[in-house]
Design an enzyme around this catalytic site. Structure first.
Site, mmCIF file in Angstrom:
data_model
loop_
_atom_site.group_PDB
_atom_site.id
_atom_site.type_symbol
_atom_site.label_atom_id
_atom_site.label_comp_id
_atom_site.label_asym_id
_atom_site.label_seq_id
_atom_site.Cartn_x
_atom_site.Cartn_y
_atom_site.Cartn_z
ATOM 1 N N ALA A 73 -2.231 2.102 1.674
ATOM 2 C CA ALA A 73 -2.654 2.933 0.557
ATOM 3 C C ALA A 73 -1.389 3.512 -0.059
ATOM 4 C CB ALA A 73 -3.549 4.046 1.070
ATOM 5 N N GLY A 112 -3.739 0.780 4.986
ATOM 6 C CA GLY A 112 -4.825 0.261 4.143
ATOM 7 C C GLY A 112 -4.706 -1.233 3.877
ATOM 8 N N GLU A 148 -6.185 -2.782 6.878
ATOM 9 C CA GLU A 148 -7.632 -2.518 6.807
ATOM 10 C C GLU A 148 -8.302 -3.455 5.790
ATOM 11 O OE1 GLU A 148 -6.709 1.693 6.283
ATOM 12 O OE2 GLU A 148 -8.118 2.143 7.897
ATOM 13 N N GLU A 166 -0.427 5.091 10.302
ATOM 14 C CA GLU A 166 -0.854 6.368 9.703
ATOM 15 C C GLU A 166 -0.433 7.600 10.499
ATOM 16 O OE1 GLU A 166 -2.660 3.641 9.711
ATOM 17 O OE2 GLU A 166 -3.743 3.440 7.818
HETATM 18 N N1 COA Z 1 2.778 3.608 -0.720
HETATM 19 C C1 COA Z 1 3.553 3.827 -1.794
HETATM 20 N N2 COA Z 1 4.706 3.167 -2.000
HETATM 21 C C2 COA Z 1 5.086 2.280 -1.074
HETATM 22 C C3 COA Z 1 4.318 2.012 0.076
HETATM 23 C C4 COA Z 1 3.116 2.726 0.231
HETATM 24 N N3 COA Z 1 2.297 2.522 1.270
HETATM 25 N N4 COA Z 1 4.963 1.085 0.826
HETATM 26 C C5 COA Z 1 6.093 0.780 0.144
HETATM 27 N N5 COA Z 1 6.167 1.489 -0.994
HETATM 28 C C6 COA Z 1 7.216 1.463 -2.015
HETATM 29 C C7 COA Z 1 8.446 2.221 -1.583
HETATM 30 O O1 COA Z 1 8.280 3.608 -1.840
HETATM 31 C C8 COA Z 1 9.486 1.587 -2.470
HETATM 32 O O2 COA Z 1 9.357 2.088 -3.777
HETATM 33 P P1 COA Z 1 10.675 2.605 -4.592
HETATM 34 O O3 COA Z 1 11.539 1.377 -4.684
HETATM 35 O O4 COA Z 1 10.124 3.048 -5.895
HETATM 36 O O5 COA Z 1 11.271 3.678 -3.745
HETATM 37 C C9 COA Z 1 9.046 0.126 -2.516
HETATM 38 O O6 COA Z 1 7.675 0.125 -2.187
HETATM 39 C C10 COA Z 1 9.777 -0.762 -1.524
HETATM 40 O O7 COA Z 1 9.618 -0.225 -0.221
HETATM 41 P P2 COA Z 1 10.847 0.187 0.726
HETATM 42 O O8 COA Z 1 10.377 1.241 1.671
HETATM 43 O O9 COA Z 1 12.063 0.510 -0.076
HETATM 44 O O10 COA Z 1 11.082 -1.185 1.501
HETATM 45 P P3 COA Z 1 11.692 -1.383 2.965
HETATM 46 O O11 COA Z 1 11.943 -2.831 3.098
HETATM 47 O O12 COA Z 1 12.812 -0.436 3.194
HETATM 48 O O13 COA Z 1 10.520 -0.945 3.972
HETATM 49 C C11 COA Z 1 8.237 -0.835 4.749
HETATM 50 C C12 COA Z 1 9.305 -1.664 4.006
HETATM 51 C C13 COA Z 1 6.909 -1.559 4.601
HETATM 52 C C14 COA Z 1 8.601 -0.726 6.247
HETATM 53 C C15 COA Z 1 8.170 0.579 4.146
HETATM 54 O O14 COA Z 1 8.015 0.456 2.744
HETATM 55 C C16 COA Z 1 7.035 1.437 4.659
HETATM 56 O O15 COA Z 1 7.104 1.934 5.764
HETATM 57 N N6 COA Z 1 5.982 1.621 3.830
HETATM 58 C C17 COA Z 1 4.881 2.489 4.166
HETATM 59 C C18 COA Z 1 3.959 1.839 5.168
HETATM 60 C C19 COA Z 1 2.838 2.786 5.553
HETATM 61 O O16 COA Z 1 3.040 3.828 6.161
HETATM 62 N N7 COA Z 1 1.599 2.396 5.189
HETATM 63 C C20 COA Z 1 0.442 3.127 5.537
HETATM 64 C C21 COA Z 1 0.050 4.034 4.462
HETATM 65 S S1 COA Z 1 -1.456 4.855 4.858
#
Ligand code: COA
Length: 258
Positions: free
Chosen positions: A67, A113, A116, A136
């Site tokens: 999400a 999400g 999910e 989460e």
């Molecule tokens: N919601 C909003 N934005 C997200 C996102 C999410 N769940 N997952 C990734 N993004 C965005 C990042 O903020 C970033 O945006 P920006 O360039 O404007 O800052 C872009 O996507 C790229 O992600 P980034 O974190 O820079 O890539 P990474 O390779 O360093 O890391 C992940 C990849 C997947 C490990 C990391 O993005 C992450 O942990 N995301 C969240 C996962 C999460 O907790 N999901 C559950 C949500 S309930």
């Protein structure tokens, strides 16, 4: 239907290829994306040309990274309740109970999400680059789009709680071993494998497929009612043209035309 802003839709040879298209945000599900997805599902359910759906994410990094966390900031308890309720009713449950098969082509991160969403689909095929998790608890919340229910359904309580309580990601081969995905294939074979599975299903009665989905789901959601639902769905099948054709084809030693 016009392709929505956050999706690509391509309908070819009875399959709808539906791609979440926010690669710059790793295809995170914001409200607009979920709302578009809900409308697209309504359209695809009615669309006679479509017998099955392959759902994937744009780019080579993510299926859906969760999400949209940016939209969580400042949400009250009541707003969070409404957000999760809407997502369950209008997206996740619709996919779970969709009357045509939906396969998640997990092409990269499927987190929160995103996992999910993949778990709501009927089958999951992962690329060998995929990574899956429910992180989460790292954000001080818990899965809210069915994760606490559908993960134990797929991998059992012990493994589900390990994933949910540690927030650790599984790589593709562990996901396969744990039963979270049906197949793992090289990234460039992902869609071909999903196509192959759907093409097998398209040889079968579409009505029987939808009755089977309904019956399996009922038993998982309400074990006591599952057997009764199966009996009802079994009987309902006997009232369909597909049944008449399927049995006639068998007796006449030919392939059925559904
Ligand atoms: N919601 C909003 N934005 C997200 C996102 C999410 N769940 N997952 C990734 N993004 C965005 C990042 O903020 C970033 O945006 P920006 O360039 O404007 O800052 C872009 O996507 C790229 O992600 P980034 O974190 O820079 O890539 P990474 O390779 O360093 O890391 C992940 C990849 C997947 C490990 C990391 O993005 C992450 O942990 N995301 C969240 C996962 C999460 O907790 N999901 C559950 C949500 S309930």
């Amino acid at each position: 239907m016009d392709t929505a802003k956050n999706f690509l839709l391509d309908i070819k040879d009875r399959t709808a290829y539906l791609t979440v298209n926010r690669p710059e945000k790793l295809n995170a599900l914001n409200r607009d994306t979920l709302s578009e997805l809900s409308k697209l599902l309504g359209f695809l359910e009615q669309e006679q040309r479509v017998l099955g759906i392959i759902l994937t994410g744009a780019g080579d990094r993510a299926f859906v990274a969760g999400a949209d966390i940016a939209e969580f900031k400042g949400l009250s308890e009541a707003e969070a309740f409404d957000l999760a309720t809407w997502g369950h009713r209008h997206v996740m449950d619709v996919i779970y109970n969709f009357p045509k098969p939906i396969i998640a082509a997990v092409n990269g991160f499927a987190l929160g999400g995103g996992l999910e969403l993949a778990m709501a689909c009927h089958l999951r095929v992962a690329s060998d680059q995929a990574k899956m998790g429910l992180p989460e608890v790292s954000l001080g919340i818990i899965p809210g789009y069915g994760g606490t229910q559908r993960l134990p359904e797929l991998v059992g309580r012990g493994k589900a709680l390990e994933m949910i309580l540690t927030g650790d990601m599984l790589d593709a081969s562990a996901s396969l071993q744990w039963g979270l995905v049906n197949y793992v294939v090289p990234a460039d074979e992902l869609i071909r494998k999903c196509d192959e599975l759907l093409q097998k299903m398209y040889l079968k009665s579409p009505k029987a497929l939808s009755l089977a989905i309904r019956s399996v789901n009922k038993g998982l959601q309400s074990p006591k009612e599952g057997y009764d639902e199966e009996i009802k769905a079994f009987a309902e099948a006997f009232g369909t043209a597909d049944f008449v054709e399927g049995v006639a084809a068998f007796l006449e030693k030919r392939k059925p035309k559904f």
